[in-house]
Design an enzyme around this catalytic site. Structure first.
Site, PDB file in Angstrom:
ATOM      1  N   ARG A  89     -31.241  49.993  45.153  1.00 30.96           N
ATOM      2  CA  ARG A  89     -31.570  48.830  44.412  1.00 30.96           C
ATOM      3  C   ARG A  89     -33.418  49.193  43.792  1.00 30.96           C
ATOM      4  O   ARG A  89     -33.263  49.879  44.102  1.00 30.96           O
ATOM      5  CB  ARG A  89     -32.125  47.669  45.088  1.00 30.96           C
ATOM      6  N   HIS A  96     -27.281  50.438  35.288  1.00 26.19           N
ATOM      7  CA  HIS A  96     -26.407  50.766  36.822  1.00 26.19           C
ATOM      8  C   HIS A  96     -25.312  50.557  36.889  1.00 26.19           C
ATOM      9  O   HIS A  96     -24.061  49.501  36.543  1.00 26.19           O
ATOM     10  CB  HIS A  96     -27.164  48.785  37.242  1.00 26.19           C
ATOM     11  N   ASP A 111     -30.782  53.989  38.208  1.00 27.45           N
ATOM     12  CA  ASP A 111     -29.801  53.978  37.741  1.00 27.45           C
ATOM     13  C   ASP A 111     -30.032  52.039  37.967  1.00 27.45           C
ATOM     14  O   ASP A 111     -29.183  51.654  37.808  1.00 27.45           O
ATOM     15  CB  ASP A 111     -28.756  54.184  38.676  1.00 27.45           C
ATOM     16  N   GLU A 142     -34.074  43.657  36.878  1.00 25.80           N
ATOM     17  CA  GLU A 142     -33.283  43.613  36.075  1.00 25.80           C
ATOM     18  C   GLU A 142     -32.392  42.664  36.194  1.00 25.80           C
ATOM     19  O   GLU A 142     -31.209  42.344  35.406  1.00 25.80           O
ATOM     20  CB  GLU A 142     -32.186  45.268  36.524  1.00 25.80           C
TER      21      GLU A 142
END
Length: 320
Positions: free
Chosen positions: A233, A289, A257, A262
């Site tokens: 995360r 992601h 990622d 975000e």
């Protein structure tokens, strides 16, 4: 009963719910304002990780919504305590996409070790063919340190061992015996893990305890030339500290990622624009992601979510 799907999820969910007589509407990635207008007309919300479900949205949802089904493992984007106060059940799908995320993790380790992304860009954009410039490292014989040893971390360990890597892990909630059964050595502190690892990969949920757990202190404890992966995360890694570590050479590479920002306040639509001070930094690569974004993972999560919804609402399948 009416269900609203607001992200791209497996068709298993919509088709399955309709077989139980549920009216299903799909509105992909509505803004926060749009979502607040929609929710009072639905009993069930099905989503992934965007937008952030805060008190304001939950107050709107509570007029009718009894469950929010999250087609992902993480629920840090939802105010869980307030949802519980309102009597809204949160259903998520932990561990089902573990292989998809683990494979992406290994992919990023290989890309950084062998400079595949830089090589691809140079050949295609600059037409330069220099096979001596990008001399990298094999995974074999190197040490991988895992931050978190749940289902995803365990799967990464298994795949890394197939490359003949030695695997260490730091997770205060998993005992040494459980790790030893899987051929993994438990580290008692983050400092020990950082000092002993050539590659470090984060696989922990984002909580108050884990936010910023890989930051300046941890980077200072790493070996020069360490490679860091974050498929967990955004926020687990302090991005400003990571940039400094890349610039100094303490990190040879950092591939993520996820990003801290975000979860945009107004929600992320298709082709959303994000900024990060890491962009353009040598040794940094990023994907949007996509860790759990495989057809196999989507369908597995879809079946889990469908089953949980049917049980919660006590749905009976329509006679054919």
């Amino acid at each position: 009963m009416r269900a609203l799907i607001i992200d791209r999820v497996s068709e298993v969910i919509a088709s399955g719910l309709r077989e139980f007589g549920v009216e299903v509407d799909i509105k992909i990635l509505p803004s926060v304002d749009e979502l607040k207008e929609l929710l009072p007309d639905y009993d069930l919300l099905i989503m992934r990780v965007d937008p952030k479900i805060d008190r304001e949205i939950l107050d709107t949802a509570a007029k009718r919504v009894k469950m929010i089904a999250v087609c992902a493992a993480g629920t840090n984007h939802i105010d869980l305590e307030y949802a519980a106060q309102l009597g809204i059940r949160i259903l998520n799908a932990p561990g089902i996409n573990c292989n998809a995320v683990a494979e992406l993790t290994i992919s990023k380790m290989l890309d950084l070790s062998r400079f595949t992304m830089e090589g691809n860009r140079e050949v295609q954009e600059e037409r330069i063919w220099n096979k001596y410039k990008y001399t990298g490292h094999e995974l074999k014989g190197h040490v991988l340190g895992l931050v978190g040893f749940g289902k995803i971390g365990s799967r990464v360990a298994h795949l890394a061992q197939a490359f003949d890597m030695r695997v260490l892990a730091y997770d205060p909630y998993v005992d040494a015996a459980a790790m030893e059964e899987k051929g993994v050595t438990k580290m008692e502190t983050m400092g020990e893990l950082c000092a002993a690892s050539d590659y470090i990969s984060a696989h922990t949920p984002l909580t108050g305890e884990t936010r910023g757990m890989i930051a300046t202190k941890e980077f200072e404890q790493m070996r020069d030339g360490t490679i860091l992966i974050n498929c967990a995360r955004g926020g687990v890694v302090d991005e400003s500290a990571a940039k400094a570590a890349l610039t100094s050479g303490r990190l040879a590479g950092f591939s993520t990622d996820v990003l801290e920002n975000e979860l945009a306040g107004k929600g992320l639509g298709d082709n959303a624009k994000l900024e990060s001070n890491l962009f353009g930094t040598k040794g940094f690569t990023v994907s949007p992601h996509i860790g759990g974004s495989t057809h196999e993972a989507y369908d597995g999560i879809g079946e889990h979510i469908l089953s949980g919804v049917v049980e919660f609402y006590g749905l009976a399948q329509k006679a054919k």
